[in-house]
Design a protein around this motif. Structure first.
Motif, PDB file in Angstrom:
ATOM      1  N   GLY A 220      13.387  38.778  71.991  1.00 49.47           N
ATOM      2  CA  GLY A 220      13.785  38.457  73.357  1.00 49.47           C
ATOM      3  C   GLY A 220      13.442  37.043  73.774  1.00 49.47           C
ATOM      4  O   GLY A 220      13.739  36.639  74.904  1.00 49.47           O
ATOM      5  N   GLU A 221      12.832  36.254  72.878  1.00 53.54           N
ATOM      6  CA  GLU A 221      12.441  34.896  73.215  1.00 53.54           C
ATOM      7  C   GLU A 221      13.650  33.955  73.242  1.00 53.54           C
ATOM      8  O   GLU A 221      14.678  34.212  72.595  1.00 53.54           O
ATOM      9  N   ASP A 222      13.483  32.843  73.957  1.00 56.15           N
ATOM     10  CA  ASP A 222      14.588  31.893  74.131  1.00 56.15           C
ATOM     11  C   ASP A 222      14.996  31.221  72.820  1.00 56.15           C
ATOM     12  O   ASP A 222      16.174  30.956  72.597  1.00 56.15           O
ATOM     13  N   TYR A 223      14.007  30.938  71.948  1.00 58.73           N
ATOM     14  CA  TYR A 223      14.372  30.228  70.713  1.00 58.73           C
ATOM     15  C   TYR A 223      15.205  31.106  69.775  1.00 58.73           C
ATOM     16  O   TYR A 223      15.957  30.599  68.949  1.00 58.73           O
ATOM     17  N   THR A 225      17.467  33.271  70.981  1.00 59.47           N
ATOM     18  CA  THR A 225      18.799  33.139  71.591  1.00 59.47           C
ATOM     19  C   THR A 225      19.445  31.817  71.210  1.00 59.47           C
ATOM     20  O   THR A 225      20.649  31.751  70.909  1.00 59.47           O
ATOM     21  N   LYS A 228      20.730  31.993  67.649  1.00 62.81           N
ATOM     22  CA  LYS A 228      22.004  32.721  67.577  1.00 62.81           C
ATOM     23  C   LYS A 228      23.152  31.844  68.096  1.00 62.81           C
ATOM     24  O   LYS A 228      24.254  31.856  67.538  1.00 62.81           O
ATOM     25  N   ALA A 229      22.891  31.079  69.179  1.00 63.50           N
ATOM     26  CA  ALA A 229      23.932  30.206  69.736  1.00 63.50           C
ATOM     27  C   ALA A 229      24.323  29.108  68.756  1.00 63.50           C
ATOM     28  O   ALA A 229      25.459  28.620  68.768  1.00 63.50           O
ATOM     29  N   ASP A 234      22.199  36.013  60.526  1.00 65.06           N
ATOM     30  CA  ASP A 234      21.193  36.994  60.923  1.00 65.06           C
ATOM     31  C   ASP A 234      19.993  36.973  59.972  1.00 65.06           C
ATOM     32  O   ASP A 234      18.844  37.131  60.398  1.00 65.06           O
TER      33      ASP A 234
END
Length: 324
Positions: A220-223, A225, A228-229, A234
């Motif tokens: 759930g951390e920003d890094y 996300t 993935k962006a 995976d």
């Protein structure tokens, strides 16, 4: 270096406290433990041997601090004295014959359960809500919820007593000579299958949920996300970003488990008649073998502290913040 020295100082103090408890506890028991040892030996001990026992346990003439210094000297010099159960066999000899079997059993079973559990937990966390995530952790949790004694007796009855696929006891065939040859190694592996399967079955769920829960928090951390962006695969996100950060709490759990596992094999070794430290603890307590009890309890503490110190070193390697 400062971090390592601080932790090393802490563990040295912890060992000192453990040695002190080992000295104090026999003196809190009613009566003189040395007299109990003399009675248990059936009068086979001479006056000189009795005096040596008192000196080894710290029960020498003089004030308490003199006895304590004498006991510290015996511990530092590893003069653990003879055992009562197999008098006059030295305690160190018995530990040398039993500790390797427990370390082998715990080491191999822990390796399979930790690696397998972390891989399952890693995959399940990254595929949350899927069939694998719903089925595998719950299945292993159900298996782990069964008492270890029940699991051990069930496996022993089915595969050793009924089907006779595996031996009923011992770490190897007693008719074989000990050596680094294929026949002896094959016998050791054959005798270790059932206790290892029992250990793996009881430990696997712990590592699945430990790794899964750590990964769920990390994902759930920003890094993550951001990774993935960026379009990273995976597999790369799991191994290079998520798993590396999720492994830190797992390392702590592993160090505690490995340290306590040396003492936690009492049931397994009793059921399978495996000649390790767990079975030795039961026998020494039953026989009121004070030298052997003190040596095994101190050994367990040392194993726990060493495992935690190794975890601190791994933390230093995995977390760059500690190296600043």
């Amino acid at each position: 270096m400062g971090f390592i020295l601080r932790r090393l100082g802490f563990y040295l103090v912890a060992i000192f406290v453990a040695i002190t408890f080992n000295f104090v506890l026999p003196r809190l028991m009613p009566g003189d433990p040395v007299d109990a040892l003399f009675i248990a030996a059936g009068g086979k001990m001479s006056i000189e041997q009795l005096a040596a026992f008192k000196e080894m346990l710290g029960f020498v003439d003089g004030p308490l601090w003199v006895q304590y210094v004498q006991y510290l000297k015996s511990v530092v010099t590893l003069d653990l004295g003879p055992t009562i159960m197999l008098f006059p066999t030295d305690v160190k000899l018995i530990l040398n014959n039993t500790l390797p079997w427990t370390l082998f059993l715990v080491g191999v079973a822990s390796l399979f359960s930790i690696v397998g559990g972390c891989m399952i937990g890693l995959y399940a966390s990254y595929n949350r809500g899927g069939f694998f995530d719903r089925f595998m952790p719950v299945s292993f949790q159900f298996l782990a919820s069964i008492p270890q004694a029940v699991t051990a007796l069930f496996i022993f009855f089915i595969f050793a007593v009924t089907l006779k696929w595996f031996p009923l006891g011992f770490a190897s065939n007693p008719d074989l000579d000990v050596g680094w040859n294929w026949v002896f190694i094959k016998s050791v592996a054959h005798h270790a299958v059932l206790p290892m399967v029992t250990l793996i079955a009881s430990m696997l769920a712990t590592w699945i949920f430990t790794m899964r829960n750590a990964m769920v928090n990390i994902l759930g951390e920003d890094y993550i996300t951001m990774a993935k962006a960026k379009g990273l695969s995976d597999r790369r996100i799991m191994t290079h970003y998520a798993a590396r950060n999720a492994i830190l709490p797992v390392v702590t759990a592993i160090s505690m488990a490995l340290g306590l596992a040396v003492a936690g094999q009492v049931i397994i070794e009793q059921v399978y008649n495996y000649p390790g430290i767990g079975q030795l603890i039961v026998k020494s307590v039953t026989a009121r073998d004070y030298p052997l009890m003190q040596a095994t309890f101190l050994l367990i503490v040392v194993c726990v502290l060493i495992a935690n110190f190794i975890a601190d070193l791994l933390y230093l390697l995995l977390d760059p913040r500690l190296r600043k």
